[in-house]
Structures are given as C-alpha cells and as structure tokens.
Motif scaffolding. Structure first.
Motif, mmCIF file in Angstrom:
data_model
loop_
_atom_site.group_PDB
_atom_site.id
_atom_site.type_symbol
_atom_site.label_atom_id
_atom_site.label_comp_id
_atom_site.label_asym_id
_atom_site.label_seq_id
_atom_site.Cartn_x
_atom_site.Cartn_y
_atom_site.Cartn_z
ATOM 1 N N THR A 152 0.848 -1.191 0.000
ATOM 2 C CA THR A 152 0.000 0.000 0.000
ATOM 3 C C THR A 152 0.884 1.242 0.000
ATOM 4 O OG1 THR A 152 -0.044 0.197 2.406
ATOM 5 C CG2 THR A 152 -1.701 -1.252 1.380
ATOM 6 N N PRO A 153 0.344 2.416 -0.325
ATOM 7 C CA PRO A 153 1.137 3.646 -0.270
ATOM 8 C C PRO A 153 1.775 3.877 1.104
ATOM 9 C CG PRO A 153 -0.862 4.041 -1.497
ATOM 10 C CD PRO A 153 -0.994 2.654 -0.921
ATOM 11 N N ARG A 154 1.040 3.590 2.186
ATOM 12 C CA ARG A 154 1.599 3.788 3.524
ATOM 13 C C ARG A 154 2.729 2.803 3.790
ATOM 14 N NH1 ARG A 154 2.319 7.788 6.638
ATOM 15 N NH2 ARG A 154 0.158 8.282 7.098
ATOM 16 N N GLU A 155 2.579 1.566 3.339
ATOM 17 C CA GLU A 155 3.649 0.586 3.510
ATOM 18 C C GLU A 155 4.889 0.995 2.728
ATOM 19 O OE1 GLU A 155 0.625 -3.206 4.249
ATOM 20 O OE2 GLU A 155 1.556 -2.889 2.286
ATOM 21 N N ARG A 156 4.707 1.595 1.567
ATOM 22 C CA ARG A 156 5.850 2.101 0.805
ATOM 23 C C ARG A 156 6.545 3.231 1.566
ATOM 24 N NH1 ARG A 156 6.148 1.356 -4.858
ATOM 25 N NH2 ARG A 156 4.661 -0.181 -5.630
ATOM 26 N N ASP A 157 5.749 4.095 2.205
ATOM 27 C CA ASP A 157 6.331 5.173 3.004
ATOM 28 C C ASP A 157 7.182 4.597 4.139
ATOM 29 O OD1 ASP A 157 5.048 7.061 1.458
ATOM 30 O OD2 ASP A 157 3.367 7.326 2.848
ATOM 31 N N VAL A 158 6.642 3.592 4.805
ATOM 32 C CA VAL A 158 7.369 2.963 5.910
ATOM 33 C C VAL A 158 8.658 2.324 5.405
ATOM 34 C CG1 VAL A 158 7.300 1.068 7.595
ATOM 35 C CG2 VAL A 158 5.319 2.599 7.332
ATOM 36 N N LEU A 159 8.592 1.626 4.290
ATOM 37 C CA LEU A 159 9.771 0.958 3.744
ATOM 38 C C LEU A 159 10.823 1.965 3.298
ATOM 39 C CD1 LEU A 159 11.133 -1.651 3.097
ATOM 40 C CD2 LEU A 159 9.773 -1.836 1.013
ATOM 41 N N ALA A 160 10.393 3.092 2.734
ATOM 42 C CA ALA A 160 11.345 4.134 2.334
ATOM 43 C C ALA A 160 12.105 4.661 3.546
ATOM 44 C CB ALA A 160 10.610 5.268 1.633
ATOM 45 N N LEU A 161 11.405 4.844 4.664
ATOM 46 C CA LEU A 161 12.055 5.339 5.878
ATOM 47 C C LEU A 161 12.931 4.263 6.509
ATOM 48 C CD1 LEU A 161 9.106 7.444 7.321
ATOM 49 C CD2 LEU A 161 11.183 8.276 6.208
ATOM 50 N N THR A 181 1.813 1.039 15.412
ATOM 51 C CA THR A 181 1.261 1.075 14.056
ATOM 52 C C THR A 181 2.349 0.781 13.034
ATOM 53 O OG1 THR A 181 -0.436 2.676 14.695
ATOM 54 C CG2 THR A 181 0.099 2.530 12.357
ATOM 55 N N VAL A 182 3.526 1.361 13.252
ATOM 56 C CA VAL A 182 4.645 1.089 12.342
ATOM 57 C C VAL A 182 4.993 -0.392 12.366
ATOM 58 C CG1 VAL A 182 7.081 1.540 11.873
ATOM 59 C CG2 VAL A 182 5.582 3.413 12.592
ATOM 60 N N GLU A 183 5.029 -0.984 13.555
ATOM 61 C CA GLU A 183 5.349 -2.409 13.681
ATOM 62 C C GLU A 183 4.370 -3.257 12.865
ATOM 63 O OE1 GLU A 183 5.635 -5.862 17.146
ATOM 64 O OE2 GLU A 183 5.551 -3.737 17.696
ATOM 65 N N THR A 184 3.095 -2.892 12.898
ATOM 66 C CA THR A 184 2.090 -3.619 12.121
ATOM 67 C C THR A 184 2.379 -3.502 10.628
ATOM 68 O OG1 THR A 184 0.397 -3.265 13.805
ATOM 69 C CG2 THR A 184 -0.366 -3.802 11.588
ATOM 70 N N HIS A 185 2.691 -2.278 10.175
ATOM 71 C CA HIS A 185 3.031 -2.089 8.760
ATOM 72 C C HIS A 185 4.253 -2.916 8.372
ATOM 73 C CE1 HIS A 185 0.048 0.879 7.874
ATOM 74 N NE2 HIS A 185 0.541 1.800 8.678
ATOM 75 N N VAL A 186 5.247 -2.941 9.255
ATOM 76 C CA VAL A 186 6.484 -3.674 8.967
ATOM 77 C C VAL A 186 6.198 -5.162 8.792
ATOM 78 C CG1 VAL A 186 8.699 -4.412 9.938
ATOM 79 C CG2 VAL A 186 8.033 -2.002 10.046
ATOM 80 N N HIS A 187 5.371 -5.726 9.654
ATOM 81 C CA HIS A 187 5.041 -7.145 9.532
ATOM 82 C C HIS A 187 4.285 -7.424 8.233
ATOM 83 C CE1 HIS A 187 6.587 -8.825 13.233
ATOM 84 N NE2 HIS A 187 6.104 -7.790 13.910
ATOM 85 N N HIS A 188 3.407 -6.507 7.845
ATOM 86 C CA HIS A 188 2.705 -6.674 6.569
ATOM 87 C C HIS A 188 3.685 -6.628 5.393
ATOM 88 C CE1 HIS A 188 -1.356 -5.163 8.406
ATOM 89 N NE2 HIS A 188 -1.071 -6.399 8.748
ATOM 90 N N ILE A 189 4.665 -5.729 5.478
ATOM 91 C CA ILE A 189 5.684 -5.621 4.431
ATOM 92 C C ILE A 189 6.458 -6.922 4.305
ATOM 93 C CG2 ILE A 189 7.860 -4.499 3.797
ATOM 94 C CD1 ILE A 189 6.659 -1.923 5.115
ATOM 95 N N PHE A 190 6.896 -7.470 5.449
ATOM 96 C CA PHE A 190 7.647 -8.725 5.423
ATOM 97 C C PHE A 190 6.836 -9.828 4.754
ATOM 98 C CE2 PHE A 190 10.137 -7.529 9.531
ATOM 99 C CZ PHE A 190 10.910 -6.648 8.796
ATOM 100 N N ALA A 191 5.555 -9.901 5.107
ATOM 101 C CA ALA A 191 4.708 -10.957 4.558
ATOM 102 C C ALA A 191 4.526 -10.792 3.051
ATOM 103 C CB ALA A 191 3.348 -10.947 5.257
ATOM 104 N N LYS A 192 4.283 -9.567 2.600
ATOM 105 C CA LYS A 192 4.026 -9.340 1.181
ATOM 106 C C LYS A 192 5.276 -9.545 0.325
ATOM 107 C CE LYS A 192 0.109 -6.202 1.777
ATOM 108 N NZ LYS A 192 -0.433 -4.825 1.564
ATOM 109 N N LEU A 193 6.447 -9.303 0.914
ATOM 110 C CA LEU A 193 7.691 -9.483 0.159
ATOM 111 C C LEU A 193 8.205 -10.918 0.243
ATOM 112 C CD1 LEU A 193 9.656 -6.189 0.951
ATOM 113 C CD2 LEU A 193 8.194 -6.722 -1.007
#
Length: 214
Positions: A152-161, A181-193
């Motif tokens: 998602t756009p927010r997950e991309r923002d988190v990954l960029a940072l 909230t960031v931790e939740t996004h990070v776990h979603h990023i790991f799963a999607k990648l």
C-alpha cells in the motif's frame, strides 16, 4: 567502536574524524588513498570503514572498489560510503552481494554530526543506511513489475524510511503514527515481500534491499 576514515581531502578527512571522535568512536587511521585504506583495514580490522567514492589516482570509483574489496575480504567490517553526488549505479554496486553492514550517504550529511555518528553505529550493528535523496531517486526511476506492487502507499512510506535507517520509533515520529502502528506495517511488508525466515533485523535489511533493487 573502532573506525578508519579514508578521503583524499584533508579537510573532510579531519572533519569526519573529529565528528566521530567527539561522538565516542576510536578513529584508528585517517588515510588519503584506497591502497592506504586497504592496508589499514588489514592491519587494524576496524568495526567500520568510512570511505570516499572518488579517490586518487583517477578520482572515479577507487573508493568504491576498495569498499567492495573490504566487503569481500573482511565481511564483518562495515562500510559507510560518502559521496558528493547521488550516484545510483555506485550505490547499487555497494549494496550488491552481502545484505548487511553498509551505507551510502551524501557528504552534506557530514555537517550533521549526529546523523553521521548514527549511520556509522547502524552499519556496525549490521544495518543498511541509505541517503534519503538516493532513496527518492531510486523510487522515482521507471521499473518493471515487482513485489513492491503489492504494498500500500503507507507501507511504501514505511519501507522508504526503513531504507534511511530509521527505527520504528523514528518512522512513527516522521509519519505521525505510533511505533505499534509502524510495527504492524512492517510485519505486513515482510509478509508481502515473502522474506526468508531470518531474525527481525535481517528481515529489515532484506526488505530494504528488495525495495532499492526493484
């Protein structure tokens, strides 16, 4: 923490060494060429080498070649490359291979002693630190379909940072959200990648490298 500094500019070399010394680092050597750098690393085996990309004799990529040599011969020595310009090809060369203990910062960041010291610490601890201008350049380039398309756009923002080396708390402060909230996004990023089963910090490194190489 033990550091060697390599830059053909005496002013910048001394400036970096002074900033790091004042931040509590032990600067073992200050050298002006890639050959001197490799000799110093072989003799001292520091925690991190801070390296200028353009060094004698041709002032093209001698420092980067030395950085690549260090990452091959002494994989437990971190490498933080300093560059005057945003050079995506050089940055990707540095990030290729071993997925940890490296960083790429613009020399302008040296003016911020706290940022420089933090980058050296992160690299020594096994992290990847990438200058935010380089992150922006890499994100903006045209590319084929990649695993990042699932984010998602927010997950991309988190990954960029994450690519800039920020912690969950630092990312939360930048995005005005809680670390949870960031931790939740990070776990979603790991799963999607579909990252390999590795310790959490290594997953962050793999996520950043996937992001930069995509």
């Amino acid at each position: 923490m033990r550091v060697v500094v390599a830059d053909d500019s005496m002013l910048l070399r001394e400036g970096v060494a002074r900033v790091l010394t004042e931040a509590g680092f032990d600067v073992l050597a200050k050298v002006a060429s890639a050959d001197e750098l490799l000799r110093s690393v072989a003799a001292e085996v520091p925690d991190v080498a801070v390296v200028d990309i353009r060094m004698p004799p041709t002032h093209t990529d001698e420092g980067l070649v030395a950085a690549e040599t260090i990452r091959t011969r002494w994989p437990f020595v971190g490498v933080l490359v300093l560059s005057q310009y945003v050079e995506t090809e050089y940055a990707l060369r540095l990030l290729d291979g071993s997925a940890d203990r490296c960083g790429y910062l613009l020399k302008d960041r040296v003016l911020d002693g706290e940022q420089l010291a933090d980058a050296v610490r992160r690299v020594s601890e096994g992290g990847v630190v990438v200058d935010r201008e380089l992150v922006g350049r890499l994100v903006g380039r045209s590319r084929a379909a990649s695993p990042l398309d699932e984010l998602t756009p927010r997950e991309r923002d988190v990954l960029a940072l994450m690519a800039e080396g920020l912690t969950d708390r630092g990312i939360g402060a930048r995005l005005f959200v809680t670390p949870k909230t960031v931790e939740t996004h990070v776990h979603h990023i790991f799963a999607k990648l579909s990252l390999p089963a590795t310790p959490i910090e290594n997953k962050r490194v793999h996520a950043v490298l996937t992001y930069l190489r995509a």
